[in-house]
Write a protein that holds these residues in place. Structure first.
Motif, PDB file in Angstrom:
ATOM      1  N   THR A   1       0.864  -0.960  -0.330  1.00  0.00           N
ATOM      2  CA  THR A   1      -0.137   0.174   0.526  1.00  0.00           C
ATOM      3  C   THR A   1       1.154   1.621  -0.007  1.00  0.00           C
ATOM      4  OG1 THR A   1       0.314   0.248   2.272  1.00  0.00           O
ATOM      5  CG2 THR A   1      -1.858  -0.961   1.249  1.00  0.00           C
ATOM      6  N   THR A   2       2.470   1.365   0.674  1.00  0.00           N
ATOM      7  CA  THR A   2       2.833   2.168   0.295  1.00  0.00           C
ATOM      8  C   THR A   2       3.894   2.131   0.148  1.00  0.00           C
ATOM      9  OG1 THR A   2       3.978   1.714   2.375  1.00  0.00           O
ATOM     10  CG2 THR A   2       2.313   3.154   2.376  1.00  0.00           C
ATOM     11  N   GLY A   3       5.367   2.875  -0.904  1.00  0.00           N
ATOM     12  CA  GLY A   3       6.227   2.407  -1.589  1.00  0.00           C
ATOM     13  C   GLY A   3       7.860   2.607  -0.319  1.00  0.00           C
ATOM     14  N   VAL A   4       8.320   2.635  -1.164  1.00  0.00           N
ATOM     15  CA  VAL A   4      10.268   3.468  -0.528  1.00  0.00           C
ATOM     16  C   VAL A   4       9.631   4.991  -0.490  1.00  0.00           C
ATOM     17  CG1 VAL A   4      11.484   1.659  -0.986  1.00  0.00           C
ATOM     18  CG2 VAL A   4      11.497   3.047  -2.648  1.00  0.00           C
ATOM     19  N   HIS A   5       9.440   5.497  -1.339  1.00  0.00           N
ATOM     20  CA  HIS A   5       9.450   6.717  -1.522  1.00  0.00           C
ATOM     21  C   HIS A   5       7.884   7.984  -0.625  1.00  0.00           C
ATOM     22  CE1 HIS A   5      12.490   7.154  -4.049  1.00  0.00           C
ATOM     23  NE2 HIS A   5      11.918   5.908  -4.408  1.00  0.00           N
ATOM     24  N   THR A   6       7.288   7.053   0.480  1.00  0.00           N
ATOM     25  CA  THR A   6       6.060   6.837   1.139  1.00  0.00           C
ATOM     26  C   THR A   6       6.906   7.880   2.112  1.00  0.00           C
ATOM     27  OG1 THR A   6       4.630   5.367  -0.036  1.00  0.00           O
ATOM     28  CG2 THR A   6       3.619   6.667   2.319  1.00  0.00           C
ATOM     29  N   SER A   7       5.908   9.382   2.465  1.00  0.00           N
ATOM     30  CA  SER A   7       6.258  10.245   3.893  1.00  0.00           C
ATOM     31  C   SER A   7       5.740   9.790   5.029  1.00  0.00           C
ATOM     32  CB  SER A   7       6.474  12.029   3.705  1.00  0.00           C
ATOM     33  OG  SER A   7       4.712  11.488   3.717  1.00  0.00           O
ATOM     34  N   ALA A   8       6.541   9.768   6.036  1.00  0.00           N
ATOM     35  CA  ALA A   8       5.252   9.341   7.394  1.00  0.00           C
ATOM     36  C   ALA A   8       3.814   9.645   7.587  1.00  0.00           C
ATOM     37  CB  ALA A   8       6.339   9.627   8.641  1.00  0.00           C
ATOM     38  N   VAL A   9       4.147  11.384   6.913  1.00  0.00           N
ATOM     39  CA  VAL A   9       2.618  11.698   6.522  1.00  0.00           C
ATOM     40  C   VAL A   9       1.734  11.468   6.064  1.00  0.00           C
ATOM     41  CG1 VAL A   9       1.152  14.458   6.232  1.00  0.00           C
ATOM     42  CG2 VAL A   9       3.397  13.829   7.743  1.00  0.00           C
ATOM     43  N   ASP A  10       2.307  10.460   5.124  1.00  0.00           N
ATOM     44  CA  ASP A  10       1.387  10.318   4.186  1.00  0.00           C
ATOM     45  C   ASP A  10       0.775   8.705   4.197  1.00  0.00           C
ATOM     46  OD1 ASP A  10       1.860  12.313   2.712  1.00  0.00           O
ATOM     47  OD2 ASP A  10       3.695  11.502   0.739  1.00  0.00           O
ATOM     48  N   ALA A  11       1.992   7.998   4.827  1.00  0.00           N
ATOM     49  CA  ALA A  11       1.330   6.545   5.654  1.00  0.00           C
ATOM     50  C   ALA A  11       0.114   7.285   7.244  1.00  0.00           C
ATOM     51  CB  ALA A  11       2.435   6.522   6.238  1.00  0.00           C
ATOM     52  N   TRP A  12       0.213   7.889   7.720  1.00  0.00           N
ATOM     53  CA  TRP A  12      -0.339   8.559   8.533  1.00  0.00           C
ATOM     54  C   TRP A  12      -2.044   9.254   7.935  1.00  0.00           C
ATOM     55  CZ3 TRP A  12      -1.062  12.939   9.705  1.00  0.00           C
ATOM     56  CH2 TRP A  12      -2.328  14.301  11.348  1.00  0.00           C
ATOM     57  N   GLN A  13      -2.288   9.847   7.561  1.00  0.00           N
ATOM     58  CA  GLN A  13      -3.003   9.961   6.216  1.00  0.00           C
ATOM     59  C   GLN A  13      -3.779   8.713   6.024  1.00  0.00           C
ATOM     60  OE1 GLN A  13      -1.943  13.783   4.141  1.00  0.00           O
ATOM     61  NE2 GLN A  13      -1.904  14.808   5.842  1.00  0.00           N
ATOM     62  N   GLN A  14      -2.954   7.638   5.640  1.00  0.00           N
ATOM     63  CA  GLN A  14      -3.687   6.905   4.709  1.00  0.00           C
ATOM     64  C   GLN A  14      -3.389   5.474   5.499  1.00  0.00           C
ATOM     65  OE1 GLN A  14      -1.327   5.871   1.329  1.00  0.00           O
ATOM     66  NE2 GLN A  14      -1.471   3.433   1.521  1.00  0.00           N
ATOM     67  N   GLY A  15      -2.719   5.535   6.746  1.00  0.00           N
ATOM     68  CA  GLY A  15      -3.479   4.863   7.801  1.00  0.00           C
ATOM     69  C   GLY A  15      -3.121   3.088   7.783  1.00  0.00           C
ATOM     70  N   GLU A  16      -1.944   2.828   7.233  1.00  0.00           N
ATOM     71  CA  GLU A  16      -1.418   2.038   6.905  1.00  0.00           C
ATOM     72  C   GLU A  16      -0.018   1.874   5.970  1.00  0.00           C
ATOM     73  OE1 GLU A  16      -4.407  -0.122   4.505  1.00  0.00           O
ATOM     74  OE2 GLU A  16      -4.119   1.281   2.187  1.00  0.00           O
ATOM     75  N   GLY A  17       0.471   1.086   6.114  1.00  0.00           N
ATOM     76  CA  GLY A  17       1.960   0.668   5.681  1.00  0.00           C
ATOM     77  C   GLY A  17       2.423  -0.767   6.351  1.00  0.00           C
ATOM     78  N   VAL A  18       3.578  -0.067   5.777  1.00  0.00           N
ATOM     79  CA  VAL A  18       4.878  -1.607   6.374  1.00  0.00           C
ATOM     80  C   VAL A  18       6.162  -0.862   7.077  1.00  0.00           C
ATOM     81  CG1 VAL A  18       4.875  -2.911   4.140  1.00  0.00           C
ATOM     82  CG2 VAL A  18       6.587  -0.927   4.330  1.00  0.00           C
ATOM     83  N   CYS A  19       6.804  -2.195   7.989  1.00  0.00           N
ATOM     84  CA  CYS A  19       8.130  -1.293   8.862  1.00  0.00           C
ATOM     85  C   CYS A  19       8.426   0.095   8.879  1.00  0.00           C
ATOM     86  CB  CYS A  19       8.817  -2.678   9.484  1.00  0.00           C
ATOM     87  SG  CYS A  19       9.699  -3.002   7.280  1.00  0.00           S
TER      88      CYS A  19
END
Length: 281
Positions: free
Chosen positions: A159-177
């Motif tokens: 659901t995220t990639g290596v260029h996803t920021s912390a804020v983007d992942a938080w707003q999306q509500g999902e991600g990886v380690c």
């Protein structure tokens, strides 16, 4: 009880047209540092290339190589044997918030307090960090941040990639380690607690069978400075311990990519990444 772990990490690319030249660097050799001893480490490439090693600004061992014969695939494999140590409990007598705000600390660790490419400021996250810090000592704050992150992010690969920021992942509500680590870093740094990104490997089993090879993981966690660096894994909600193998440290993922390079040739397609881990003792 310490563990001895063997790791084989392979990653590669296939190219639509032959690559004439490429210049590459890889960060896949585990570190020897407090709590960890690397007993063996090799890096091999296909096609075969001469390699040389250096330590980057952050103290990570980098293996560099270049290729100047036409090739349509590149595979890099790292093999290592590492002895790891059990998790350390968080310090009970570390610095308080006033001590962390002292100029000698903020100057020394300025690079691990300021925002970075993937850990940018956000007012709502900063307010959350201040509220948590008001209820906890710095030593309590690190795992409290990890718990907050685990409540806000769902672990969901792809659901995220290596260029996803912390804020983007938080707003999306999902991600990886990687996203769990980045989001934790934003909160830790927002209140002036020095914190750094750690990348490496994770053995998936707490009671691993000796001699059994299993699928491992490239993994990311954080370290907070509490008079000494202390590792915590926000994805799993545990201190870093014998299952965790440290490869690289930095401000965020941008400082620690496992494979990085430039080339002249056709478009590339990833061949994927495989990690195999074996507990040897």
């Amino acid at each position: 009880m310490s563990w001895q772990i063997r790791i084989e990490h392979s990653t590669g690319y296939r190219y639509a047209a032959p690559v004439i030249s490429s210049y590459n660097e890889t960060r896949i050799i585990p570190q020897t540092a407090a709590g960890q001893l690397t007993l063996e480490a090799t890096v091999r490439t296909e096609p075969t290339a001469a390699t040389y090693r250096y330590w980057d600004y952050w103290g990570t061992q980098v293996t560099a190589f270049d290729l100047h014969t036409p090739h349509t695939e590149l595979v890099v494999t790292g093999r290592s044997v590492v002895r790891t140590a059990p998790a350390r409990p968080g310090p009970s007598d570390g610095p308080n918030w006033q001590a962390l705000a002292d100029g000698s600390i903020t100057d020394r660790f300025v690079e691990f307090i300021r925002p970075s490419r993937f850990t940018t400021d956000h007012p709502e996250l900063a307010e959350t960090a201040r509220e948590l810090a008001a209820r906890h000592t710095p030593a309590e704050f690190v795992p409290a941040v990890g718990e907050w992150v685990r409540q806000r992010l769902t672990y969901r690969p792809g659901t995220t990639g290596v260029h996803t920021s912390a804020v983007d992942a938080w707003q999306q509500g999902e991600g990886v380690c990687q996203d769990f680590a980045h989001l934790a870093l934003v909160l830790l740094r927002a209140v002036g607690l020095p914190a750094r990104y750690v990348s490496g490997y994770l053995h998936p089993s707490t009671d691993a069978t000796i001699g059994e090879t299993v699928v491992g993981q490239s993994h990311a966690w954080v370290e907070g400075w509490l008079g000494d660096w202390w590792g915590f894994d926000p994805t799993n909600g545990v201190p870093a311990g014998q299952q965790h193998v440290v490869v690289a440290r930095g401000r965020d993922y941008n400082d620690v990519p496992p494979l990085l390079g430039v080339y002249s040739g056709g478009a590339s397609t990833s061949l994927g990444v495989t990690v195999a881990v074996t507990r040897m003792s």
